[in-house]
Design a protein around this motif. Structure first.
Motif, PDB file in Angstrom:
ATOM      1  N   PHE A 266      -3.172  -2.605 -10.919  1.00 27.51           N
ATOM      2  CA  PHE A 266      -4.507  -2.870 -10.390  1.00 27.51           C
ATOM      3  C   PHE A 266      -4.677  -2.150  -9.051  1.00 27.51           C
ATOM      4  N   LEU A 267      -5.938  -1.922  -8.699  1.00 33.04           N
ATOM      5  CA  LEU A 267      -6.265  -1.275  -7.420  1.00 33.04           C
ATOM      6  C   LEU A 267      -7.284  -2.128  -6.692  1.00 33.04           C
ATOM      7  N   LEU A 268      -6.946  -2.540  -5.474  1.00 32.20           N
ATOM      8  CA  LEU A 268      -7.866  -3.310  -4.634  1.00 32.20           C
ATOM      9  C   LEU A 268      -8.371  -2.433  -3.500  1.00 32.20           C
ATOM     10  N   LEU A 269      -9.666  -2.491  -3.244  1.00 37.28           N
ATOM     11  CA  LEU A 269     -10.276  -1.684  -2.182  1.00 37.28           C
ATOM     12  C   LEU A 269     -10.879  -2.624  -1.139  1.00 37.28           C
ATOM     13  N   ASP A 270     -10.315  -2.571   0.064  1.00 41.73           N
ATOM     14  CA  ASP A 270     -10.771  -3.442   1.152  1.00 41.73           C
ATOM     15  C   ASP A 270     -11.812  -2.709   2.001  1.00 41.73           C
ATOM     16  N   GLU A 271     -13.070  -2.844   1.596  1.00 41.83           N
ATOM     17  CA  GLU A 271     -14.216  -2.304   2.335  1.00 41.83           C
ATOM     18  C   GLU A 271     -14.215  -0.779   2.435  1.00 41.83           C
TER      19      GLU A 271
ATOM     20  N   VAL B 181       1.021  -4.361  -3.125  1.00 44.33           N
ATOM     21  CA  VAL B 181       1.526  -3.365  -2.175  1.00 44.33           C
ATOM     22  C   VAL B 181       0.355  -2.845  -1.335  1.00 44.33           C
ATOM     23  N   ALA B 182       0.473  -2.933  -0.026  1.00 50.70           N
ATOM     24  CA  ALA B 182      -0.578  -2.463   0.883  1.00 50.70           C
ATOM     25  C   ALA B 182      -0.250  -1.062   1.380  1.00 50.70           C
ATOM     26  N   ALA B 183      -1.224  -0.164   1.280  1.00 52.97           N
ATOM     27  CA  ALA B 183      -1.069   1.183   1.829  1.00 52.97           C
ATOM     28  C   ALA B 183      -1.478   1.146   3.294  1.00 52.97           C
ATOM     29  N   THR B 184      -0.509   1.302   4.187  1.00 53.79           N
ATOM     30  CA  THR B 184      -0.792   1.188   5.614  1.00 53.79           C
ATOM     31  C   THR B 184       0.213   1.997   6.430  1.00 53.79           C
ATOM     32  N   GLU B 185      -0.259   2.508   7.549  1.00 55.04           N
ATOM     33  CA  GLU B 185       0.636   3.220   8.465  1.00 55.04           C
ATOM     34  C   GLU B 185       1.445   2.243   9.321  1.00 55.04           C
ATOM     35  N   LYS B 186       1.088   0.957   9.263  1.00 54.38           N
ATOM     36  CA  LYS B 186       1.746  -0.049  10.103  1.00 54.38           C
ATOM     37  C   LYS B 186       3.029  -0.561   9.444  1.00 54.38           C
ATOM     38  N   THR B 187       3.906   0.372   9.086  1.00 54.69           N
ATOM     39  CA  THR B 187       5.176   0.021   8.450  1.00 54.69           C
ATOM     40  C   THR B 187       6.122   1.210   8.552  1.00 54.69           C
ATOM     41  N   ASP B 188       7.409   0.947   8.383  1.00 57.76           N
ATOM     42  CA  ASP B 188       8.395   2.021   8.335  1.00 57.76           C
ATOM     43  C   ASP B 188       8.766   2.354   6.893  1.00 57.76           C
TER      44      ASP B 188
ATOM     45  N   MET C 138      -5.954  -0.391  -0.902  1.00 54.95           N
ATOM     46  CA  MET C 138      -6.359   0.658   0.026  1.00 54.95           C
ATOM     47  C   MET C 138      -7.369   0.074   1.009  1.00 54.95           C
ATOM     48  N   GLY C 139      -7.261   0.469   2.283  1.00 51.07           N
ATOM     49  CA  GLY C 139      -8.154  -0.053   3.304  1.00 51.07           C
ATOM     50  C   GLY C 139      -9.343   0.857   3.577  1.00 51.07           C
ATOM     51  N   SER C 140     -10.222   0.396   4.433  1.00 48.85           N
ATOM     52  CA  SER C 140     -11.441   1.134   4.750  1.00 48.85           C
ATOM     53  C   SER C 140     -11.125   2.419   5.507  1.00 48.85           C
ATOM     54  N   GLU C 141     -12.094   3.344   5.491  1.00 48.93           N
ATOM     55  CA  GLU C 141     -11.893   4.665   6.079  1.00 48.93           C
ATOM     56  C   GLU C 141     -11.545   4.599   7.570  1.00 48.93           C
ATOM     57  N   GLY C 142     -12.136   3.682   8.297  1.00 47.73           N
ATOM     58  CA  GLY C 142     -11.912   3.627   9.739  1.00 47.73           C
ATOM     59  C   GLY C 142     -10.885   2.595  10.173  1.00 47.73           C
ATOM     60  N   ARG C 143     -10.981   1.400   9.610  1.00 49.72           N
ATOM     61  CA  ARG C 143     -10.183   0.265  10.080  1.00 49.72           C
ATOM     62  C   ARG C 143      -8.871   0.104   9.337  1.00 49.72           C
ATOM     63  N   GLY C 144      -8.813   0.578   8.098  1.00 49.86           N
ATOM     64  CA  GLY C 144      -7.641   0.308   7.281  1.00 49.86           C
ATOM     65  C   GLY C 144      -7.761  -1.069   6.636  1.00 49.86           C
ATOM     66  N   ILE C 145      -6.632  -1.642   6.259  1.00 49.67           N
ATOM     67  CA  ILE C 145      -6.629  -2.954   5.614  1.00 49.67           C
ATOM     68  C   ILE C 145      -6.735  -4.045   6.665  1.00 49.67           C
ATOM     69  N   ASN C 146      -7.540  -5.044   6.371  1.00 51.17           N
ATOM     70  CA  ASN C 146      -7.717  -6.180   7.290  1.00 51.17           C
ATOM     71  C   ASN C 146      -6.363  -6.828   7.590  1.00 51.17           C
ATOM     72  N   PRO C 147      -6.055  -7.086   8.875  1.00 52.14           N
ATOM     73  CA  PRO C 147      -4.756  -7.679   9.239  1.00 52.14           C
ATOM     74  C   PRO C 147      -4.467  -8.999   8.516  1.00 52.14           C
ATOM     75  N   SER C 148      -5.511  -9.786   8.249  1.00 51.67           N
ATOM     76  CA  SER C 148      -5.300 -11.066   7.570  1.00 51.67           C
ATOM     77  C   SER C 148      -4.839 -10.855   6.129  1.00 51.67           C
ATOM     78  N   ILE C 149      -5.218  -9.730   5.528  1.00 51.24           N
ATOM     79  CA  ILE C 149      -4.773  -9.406   4.166  1.00 51.24           C
ATOM     80  C   ILE C 149      -3.357  -8.848   4.201  1.00 51.24           C
ATOM     81  N   LEU C 150      -3.054  -8.050   5.224  1.00 51.81           N
ATOM     82  CA  LEU C 150      -1.704  -7.481   5.359  1.00 51.81           C
ATOM     83  C   LEU C 150      -0.632  -8.569   5.417  1.00 51.81           C
ATOM     84  N   LYS C 151      -0.997  -9.726   5.952  1.00 51.79           N
ATOM     85  CA  LYS C 151      -0.032 -10.833   6.065  1.00 51.79           C
ATOM     86  C   LYS C 151       0.348 -11.414   4.703  1.00 51.79           C
TER      87      LYS C 151
END
Length: 244
Positions: free
Chosen positions: A98-103, A173-180, A196-209
């Motif tokens: 599945f693919l989820l798109l956060d804004e 699985v969250a696609a984010t630069e906030k990881t190693d 996948m997160g929004s073009e400017g903000r990325g994935i909402n921090p509350s979802i990343l948790k």
């Protein structure tokens, strides 16, 4: 905006909502008053339809019809129920993806992502009711018609979808630069969903948790980020590679 995907007038929009038409968004003239206006506001909110309050000049630009201070945009597709689709995929014995798109807000990015997702065998795309790009003529064109070939589900909140998928043993699985962690180190052969997160903000921090894994693509040049539709393609095809 395509004229065929619009409804004009307060009463016409109320009737369209009540009849079950798939309405993406309602544009209302700023400062408008009256019982019918209030009724439309209440009906739209009750049905969780996004409302945008705009100057009359914006409405006149959207349409030269007698809009009475209200224009609604229709979706060319019917959104699917996520729980129904997810159960069908699991019960069919397929390996869920599945693919989820956060804004995601750009219609062309959205269209390109839909096209890639369909090509990669994604079973459904999930978007939130608020903040997501509409499905309009540009989306359809950029998707090369894929928008009509893949289920798209609209949920009240992306968090709800994450909880539901995880309850069905689907790894999120969250696609984010906030990881190693690299996407190449994540096991995508298991039932999985990629966010996948929004073009400017990325994935909402509350979802990343809430996610099971965070992962990023290696960036070897000087530019610090990829276009979201390009990044999405790279991530989905890593899943395809692992599953082949």
């Amino acid at each position: 905006m395509e004229k065929a995907t619009q409804i004009f007038g307060l009463r016409a929009i109320i009737e369209a909502i009540n009849s079950g038409d798939t309405i993406e968004k309602v544009f209302l003239q700023k400062g408008l008053r009256g019982d019918l206006f209030k009724q439309l506001e209440q009906t739209a909110r009750k049905n969780r339809i996004s409302i945008s309050y705009v100057p009359v000049e914006k409405l006149n630009k959207l349409s030269d019809k007698n809009h009475q201070g209200a224009i609604a945009t229709l979706s060319p597709i019917a959104y699917q129920d996520l729980e129904t689709i997810a159960l069908q995929v699991v019960e069919s014995g397929k390996n869920p993806l599945f693919l989820l798109l956060d804004e995601i807000t750009d219609v062309r990015n959205f269209g390109a992502i839909i096209r890639t997702a369909e090509c990669a065998g994604v079973h459904a795309i999930i978007v939130g009711k608020q903040g997501a790009a509409p499905i309009n003529g540009d989306t359809v064109k950029t998707s090369a018609g894929a928008v009509f070939k893949i289920p798209i589900c609209k949920v009240d909140h992306i968090k709800d979808a994450v909880f539901m998928l995880q309850s069905m043993d689907i790894v999120v699985v969250a696609a984010t630069e906030k990881t190693d962690s690299s996407i190449y180190d994540i096991d995508l052969k298991v039932p999985a969903a990629i966010i996948m997160g929004s073009e400017g903000r990325g994935i909402n921090p509350s979802i990343l948790k809430l996610v099971n894994h965070k992962a990023k693509l290696p960036l070897l040049g000087d530019i610090e980020s990829l276009n979201v539709s390009v990044a999405c393609g790279a991530l989905l095809y890593e899943a395809v590679r692992q599953r082949m």
